[in-house]
Design a protein around this motif. Structure first.
Motif, PDB file in Angstrom:
ATOM      1  N   ASN A 172     -16.593  23.726 -33.367  1.00  0.00           N
ATOM      2  CA  ASN A 172     -16.444  22.431 -32.715  1.00  0.00           C
ATOM      3  C   ASN A 172     -17.452  22.370 -31.571  1.00  0.00           C
ATOM      4  O   ASN A 172     -17.274  23.021 -30.540  1.00  0.00           O
ATOM      5  N   VAL A 173     -18.505  21.600 -31.761  1.00  0.00           N
ATOM      6  CA  VAL A 173     -19.621  21.598 -30.814  1.00  0.00           C
ATOM      7  C   VAL A 173     -19.166  21.188 -29.423  1.00  0.00           C
ATOM      8  O   VAL A 173     -19.508  21.834 -28.422  1.00  0.00           O
ATOM      9  N   LYS A 174     -18.384  20.135 -29.340  1.00  0.00           N
ATOM     10  CA  LYS A 174     -17.944  19.638 -28.038  1.00  0.00           C
ATOM     11  C   LYS A 174     -17.124  20.690 -27.297  1.00  0.00           C
ATOM     12  O   LYS A 174     -17.359  20.952 -26.103  1.00  0.00           O
ATOM     13  N   ASN A 175     -16.178  21.303 -27.978  1.00  0.00           N
ATOM     14  CA  ASN A 175     -15.340  22.301 -27.320  1.00  0.00           C
ATOM     15  C   ASN A 175     -16.109  23.564 -26.977  1.00  0.00           C
ATOM     16  O   ASN A 175     -15.862  24.196 -25.945  1.00  0.00           O
ATOM     17  N   CYS A 176     -17.040  23.957 -27.845  1.00  0.00           N
ATOM     18  CA  CYS A 176     -17.844  25.145 -27.551  1.00  0.00           C
ATOM     19  C   CYS A 176     -18.760  24.912 -26.353  1.00  0.00           C
ATOM     20  O   CYS A 176     -19.020  25.835 -25.574  1.00  0.00           O
ATOM     21  N   GLU A 177     -19.226  23.682 -26.184  1.00  0.00           N
ATOM     22  CA  GLU A 177     -20.042  23.362 -25.010  1.00  0.00           C
ATOM     23  C   GLU A 177     -19.225  23.463 -23.722  1.00  0.00           C
ATOM     24  O   GLU A 177     -19.775  23.738 -22.656  1.00  0.00           O
ATOM     25  N   ALA A 178     -17.924  23.251 -23.832  1.00  0.00           N
ATOM     26  CA  ALA A 178     -17.063  23.378 -22.657  1.00  0.00           C
ATOM     27  C   ALA A 178     -16.782  24.834 -22.300  1.00  0.00           C
ATOM     28  O   ALA A 178     -16.397  25.136 -21.167  1.00  0.00           O
ATOM     29  N   PHE A 179     -16.986  25.727 -23.276  1.00  0.00           N
ATOM     30  CA  PHE A 179     -16.739  27.167 -23.066  1.00  0.00           C
ATOM     31  C   PHE A 179     -17.936  27.968 -23.593  1.00  0.00           C
ATOM     32  O   PHE A 179     -17.796  28.775 -24.520  1.00  0.00           O
ATOM     33  N   PRO A 180     -19.109  27.788 -23.010  1.00  0.00           N
ATOM     34  CA  PRO A 180     -20.320  28.410 -23.564  1.00  0.00           C
ATOM     35  C   PRO A 180     -20.312  29.935 -23.505  1.00  0.00           C
ATOM     36  O   PRO A 180     -20.825  30.590 -24.415  1.00  0.00           O
ATOM     37  N   LYS A 181     -19.770  30.521 -22.451  1.00  0.00           N
ATOM     38  CA  LYS A 181     -19.752  31.980 -22.346  1.00  0.00           C
ATOM     39  C   LYS A 181     -18.834  32.586 -23.397  1.00  0.00           C
ATOM     40  O   LYS A 181     -19.158  33.614 -24.004  1.00  0.00           O
ATOM     41  N   THR A 182     -17.699  31.948 -23.610  1.00  0.00           N
ATOM     42  CA  THR A 182     -16.774  32.423 -24.641  1.00  0.00           C
ATOM     43  C   THR A 182     -17.413  32.329 -26.012  1.00  0.00           C
ATOM     44  O   THR A 182     -17.346  33.279 -26.818  1.00  0.00           O
ATOM     45  N   TYR A 183     -18.030  31.203 -26.281  1.00  0.00           N
ATOM     46  CA  TYR A 183     -18.698  31.003 -27.569  1.00  0.00           C
ATOM     47  C   TYR A 183     -19.787  32.043 -27.788  1.00  0.00           C
ATOM     48  O   TYR A 183     -19.855  32.680 -28.859  1.00  0.00           O
ATOM     49  N   ASP A 184     -20.633  32.255 -26.787  1.00  0.00           N
ATOM     50  CA  ASP A 184     -21.730  33.225 -26.931  1.00  0.00           C
ATOM     51  C   ASP A 184     -21.190  34.634 -27.170  1.00  0.00           C
ATOM     52  O   ASP A 184     -21.726  35.379 -28.007  1.00  0.00           O
ATOM     53  N   LEU A 185     -20.156  35.004 -26.445  1.00  0.00           N
ATOM     54  CA  LEU A 185     -19.593  36.345 -26.595  1.00  0.00           C
ATOM     55  C   LEU A 185     -19.015  36.537 -27.991  1.00  0.00           C
ATOM     56  O   LEU A 185     -19.250  37.578 -28.632  1.00  0.00           O
ATOM     57  N   PRO A 191     -14.798  47.245 -35.057  1.00  0.00           N
ATOM     58  CA  PRO A 191     -15.838  47.711 -34.139  1.00  0.00           C
ATOM     59  C   PRO A 191     -16.095  46.784 -32.959  1.00  0.00           C
ATOM     60  O   PRO A 191     -16.731  47.200 -31.978  1.00  0.00           O
ATOM     61  N   TRP A 192     -15.606  45.578 -33.004  1.00  0.00           N
ATOM     62  CA  TRP A 192     -15.815  44.581 -31.958  1.00  0.00           C
ATOM     63  C   TRP A 192     -14.680  44.532 -30.936  1.00  0.00           C
ATOM     64  O   TRP A 192     -14.835  43.956 -29.854  1.00  0.00           O
ATOM     65  N   ALA A 193     -13.515  45.094 -31.264  1.00  0.00           N
ATOM     66  CA  ALA A 193     -12.303  44.846 -30.488  1.00  0.00           C
ATOM     67  C   ALA A 193     -12.358  45.430 -29.080  1.00  0.00           C
ATOM     68  O   ALA A 193     -12.019  44.761 -28.092  1.00  0.00           O
ATOM     69  N   GLU A 210     -14.932  46.152 -27.282  1.00  0.00           N
ATOM     70  CA  GLU A 210     -15.927  45.432 -26.491  1.00  0.00           C
ATOM     71  C   GLU A 210     -15.391  44.080 -26.037  1.00  0.00           C
ATOM     72  O   GLU A 210     -15.655  43.636 -24.911  1.00  0.00           O
ATOM     73  N   LEU A 211     -14.627  43.414 -26.893  1.00  0.00           N
ATOM     74  CA  LEU A 211     -14.031  42.134 -26.500  1.00  0.00           C
ATOM     75  C   LEU A 211     -13.080  42.332 -25.332  1.00  0.00           C
ATOM     76  O   LEU A 211     -13.083  41.544 -24.370  1.00  0.00           O
ATOM     77  N   GLU A 212     -12.269  43.371 -25.395  1.00  0.00           N
ATOM     78  CA  GLU A 212     -11.365  43.637 -24.283  1.00  0.00           C
ATOM     79  C   GLU A 212     -12.132  43.954 -23.005  1.00  0.00           C
ATOM     80  O   GLU A 212     -11.762  43.498 -21.913  1.00  0.00           O
ATOM     81  N   SER A 213     -13.212  44.723 -23.139  1.00  0.00           N
ATOM     82  CA  SER A 213     -13.979  45.108 -21.944  1.00  0.00           C
ATOM     83  C   SER A 213     -14.654  43.906 -21.285  1.00  0.00           C
ATOM     84  O   SER A 213     -14.917  43.922 -20.080  1.00  0.00           O
ATOM     85  N   GLN A 214     -14.924  42.869 -22.066  1.00  0.00           N
ATOM     86  CA  GLN A 214     -15.568  41.668 -21.520  1.00  0.00           C
ATOM     87  C   GLN A 214     -14.593  40.490 -21.401  1.00  0.00           C
ATOM     88  O   GLN A 214     -15.012  39.339 -21.215  1.00  0.00           O
ATOM     89  N   SER A 215     -13.324  40.775 -21.497  1.00  0.00           N
ATOM     90  CA  SER A 215     -12.327  39.706 -21.503  1.00  0.00           C
ATOM     91  C   SER A 215     -12.312  38.896 -20.215  1.00  0.00           C
ATOM     92  O   SER A 215     -11.969  37.705 -20.227  1.00  0.00           O
ATOM     93  N   GLN A 216     -12.679  39.515 -19.091  1.00  0.00           N
ATOM     94  CA  GLN A 216     -12.645  38.783 -17.823  1.00  0.00           C
ATOM     95  C   GLN A 216     -13.602  37.603 -17.845  1.00  0.00           C
ATOM     96  O   GLN A 216     -13.344  36.575 -17.192  1.00  0.00           O
ATOM     97  N   THR A 217     -14.696  37.731 -18.587  1.00  0.00           N
ATOM     98  CA  THR A 217     -15.632  36.603 -18.724  1.00  0.00           C
ATOM     99  C   THR A 217     -14.929  35.397 -19.331  1.00  0.00           C
ATOM    100  O   THR A 217     -15.078  34.257 -18.873  1.00  0.00           O
ATOM    101  N   GLN A 255     -21.846  37.018 -30.403  1.00  0.00           N
ATOM    102  CA  GLN A 255     -22.546  38.292 -30.226  1.00  0.00           C
ATOM    103  C   GLN A 255     -21.761  39.460 -30.808  1.00  0.00           C
ATOM    104  O   GLN A 255     -22.346  40.422 -31.308  1.00  0.00           O
ATOM    105  N   LEU A 256     -20.456  39.379 -30.755  1.00  0.00           N
ATOM    106  CA  LEU A 256     -19.623  40.481 -31.235  1.00  0.00           C
ATOM    107  C   LEU A 256     -19.562  40.558 -32.753  1.00  0.00           C
ATOM    108  O   LEU A 256     -19.096  41.554 -33.304  1.00  0.00           O
ATOM    109  N   ASP A 257     -20.013  39.529 -33.423  1.00  0.00           N
ATOM    110  CA  ASP A 257     -20.072  39.530 -34.889  1.00  0.00           C
ATOM    111  C   ASP A 257     -18.704  39.815 -35.509  1.00  0.00           C
ATOM    112  O   ASP A 257     -18.569  40.617 -36.437  1.00  0.00           O
TER     113      ASP A 257
END
Length: 344
Positions: free
Chosen positions: A187-200, A133-135, A137-144, A203-205
């Motif tokens: 990985n906190v350090k790496n996720c901080e470098a890619f916050p939008k990717t991490y949040d997305l 069910p997430w796939a 939506e991930l493609e639709s927001q892939s440009q982010t 959110q997609l669960d």
């Protein structure tokens, strides 16, 4: 439903973390094996399923697995679910039963196996909302993700790192990664470098599995040698970020490419290999997640087993004596009784 899920996962985490210690052991008993050897990840030789070949530490692990799965089974039995296939998985993983056989050409499942799961080299996830069910939506927001990754890459500096020596042997020197999540830990350090990717991703669960999430680079003129990851209960999606012309991905007997902003999803228990024949880096986001045919109970049981395994490998579970192997001369039957309680 979410309250029940949170409750059981809290219980599972507690079971894994009841004891902590700086104790370590000279050999990681559950280490990932080289695919070219017959040494099992789980401590037994694949040429022999004799439990008495296990060390005391390995017996402790499997005793803890058995005890913990009793609690998982009790919780989900009240919800009308069972973990019978995971109980059989433990028998396969420790060598009590013969290893599984592939169901198609170049299908090479390992002893870490859940039976009766659909096995096919490639999966079309974005067009299958019932199972994924997430796939879409991930493609639709892939440009982010693409924009954030490209921006971070343009800043320079070394983002990508190699893996273990075994991983490098299999993946080759041209493959490297930026780990966002591994073994269930972000990985906190790496996720901080890619916050939008991490949040997305959060959110997609997506039902992320034990291997994790990473950005992966394949250097020009390099490839990944044919190999199988073995586990049939995990699927892997590659989101194309930058795909030079000519790059290919062979899984089983089928070869496909990647497309920017689209998912290429595979079952890596099939033999698979890649090639980047271009003069540019190839970049994808790799996401590992549970096979959609696993039940909630089965996922919880597997999460418990692998969480516990990670605790053992990191030395956080202190050594203790287990019920005496062979029960002072009772042989295999006595050991089986000691491990399982059957016959007591």
């Amino acid at each position: 439903h979410k309250m029940d899920r949170n409750a059981v996962m809290s219980t599972i985490a507690l079971l894994s973390l009841l004891a902590s210690s700086t104790h370590s052991f000279s050999t990681i008993i559950l280490s990932f094996n080289k695919q070219t050897t017959k040494a099992s990840r789980w401590g037994h030789s694949t040429t022999s399923s004799k439990l008495n070949a296990l060390t005391e530490r390995q017996l402790q692990f499997w005793e803890d697995v058995d005890n913990g799965l009793v609690d998982v089974e009790k919780f989900y039995s009240a919800k009308g679910q069972n973990i019978d296939r995971i109980l059989e998985f433990t028998k396969s993983a420790r060598g009590d039963i013969p290893p599984p056989k592939g169901v198609a050409p170049l299908h090479q499942p390992s002893e870490e196996h859940v039976k009766n799961l659909t096995a096919k080299p490639f999966w079309d996830t974005a067009s299958d909302p019932d199972n994924f069910p997430w796939a879409a939506e991930l493609e639709s927001q892939s440009q982010t993700i693409i924009d954030e990754f490209t921006s971070r890459l343009s800043e320079g500096g070394e983002l990508f790192t190699g893996d273990s020596s075994w991983q490098n042997d299999v993946m080759g020197g041209g493959w490297s990664a930026v780990r966002l999540q591994r073994l269930g830990v972000w990985n906190v350090k790496n996720c901080e470098a890619f916050p939008k990717t991490y949040d997305l991703l959060r959110q997609l669960d997506i039902p992320l599995a034990v291997r994790g999430v990473c950005f992966a680079r394949q250097a020009p003129g390099s490839g990944v040698a044919p190999h199988s990851d073995g586990r049939n209960f995990i699927l892997t999606s590659h989101l194309g970020l930058k795909i030079p012309e000519g790059c290919w991905f062979k899984v089983g007997e089928e070869t496909r490419g990647w497309n920017t902003g689209k998912l290429t999803t595979v079952d890596t228990s099939f033999e698979h290999s890649t090639e980047n024949p271009s003069d540019e880096d190839r970049h994808v986001l790799i996401i590992d997640y549970w096979h959609p045919e696993l039940t909630e109970a089965e996922r919880a049981a597997l999460e418990f087993v692998y969480n516990l395994r990670n605790e053992f490998e990191s030395g956080k579970i202190p050594f203790r004596k287990v019920k005496r192997r062979e029960e002072e001369g009772q042989g295999f039957a006595g050991l089986w009784s000691a491990l399982t309680g059957v016959g007591n």
